[in-house]
Write a protein that holds these residues in place. Sequence first.
Motif: not given
Length: 440
Positions: A280-302
């Motif tokens: 889900p992280l690599v494909e794109g999902s919403n992760v709740s953090t202490r600063y708000g919700v982070v969408k991982t859709d456009h994070i580059l994974f190596i």
Amino acid sequence: MSEMTPREIVQELDKYIIGQSEAKRAVAIALRNRWRRGQVPPPLHQEITPKNILMIGPTGVGKTEIARRLAQLANAPFIKVEATKFTEVGYVGKDVESIIRDLTETAVDMIRNERQVALRQRAEELAEERIIDILIPGPRDSTVPRNDEGTRQKFRKMLREGKLDSQEIEIEVSAPKGGVEIMAPAGMEEMTNQLRDMFSNMAPSKTSTRRVTVSEAQRLLTDEEAAKLVNEEEVRALALERVQSGGIVFIDEIDKVAVRAGTQQGSDVSREGVQRDLLPLVEGSNVSTRYGVVKTDHILFIASGAFHLSKPSDLIPELQGRLPIRVELEALSAADLVRILQEPENALVRQYSALLASDGVTLHFTQGGVQRIAEIAQQVNERVENIGARRLHTVMERLLEDVAFVAPDGGATALEVDAAYVDSRLKDLAQDEDLSRYIL
């Protein structure tokens, strides 16, 4: 976002990493594609996702360094994690969503530091006024002017000229809030952070009085004023945006969670579970953090791995599909090790020369000496365990151990490291396989 062309990116990476041109080209194109995506008008740009990369190669050939330098070029939040430290949800250990939380923390620190640097001049002015207030105490009678502008200008001039640097004064600075340790079950790190923040915010702000020199007071008060000027809400918003559009996650040792076909048993179940949790992280999902919700859709994974005992095809098919770009990094030769010792801007030869120069020792490495160091490192890699360029650190430490020990005592002022010197220190050690195993 970096506007460098792929060719320029590769040229920058060449300053720190020797060889591995295929891997450099892949990451350069990935970084340039981020800039290209920013030029695409909506709504199409939302559909363009990064093409994640799988690096395959032995340890010590530059996989991590390529990703780290790429993040620096892009001024992007970057985090390196080991795939082996995570477990499937339900097992004891860290869950994979903590990757994104840690990445967000990195982004917040990065933005906060940038804002403090940008506001540094204003913070220095405010700190200067506070110091002048201390140096020129006002009268007790509040009806009398505290001090005239002419006096303040005289003290300001002396302060800026450094004439008051050694004078001691008492200042009040904000005392750090006491931390609250909260024990929570594994996998509930987010709840722990939220509770810690809540209790920390409830604690009253405190100040402490310190007696320091004026120069030290300038540094302390400037840092304090810069922190006050930073808008934390703006920092959080910018950090979330930068993570979502430019974050880079480097997952090392991905091969250690691969399960070879027909061998799935015991802990292998959890390994496959880690892969499924990564999906889900690599494909794109919403992760709740202490600063708000982070969408991982456009994070580059190596992802990277040596794949000695397994193959990329041993990863679950779904994860393989999320890592479409694959590059194989080559094992280092003796010639590569020679270049690594000399050519990068942070080359080991330069590092050790600068270190020992602090004790008045001038090191001179001849070409023959560098060549011999590389040959011995390569021999040990072939006979014991191939750890790539990391072997050079071990060999250099052993080579210069005596000089580093006696240098502060004035035992040496100049040393020429040639082939003969290298052989006298390391030849017998390198040829004894048992000693090489434990010492080199």
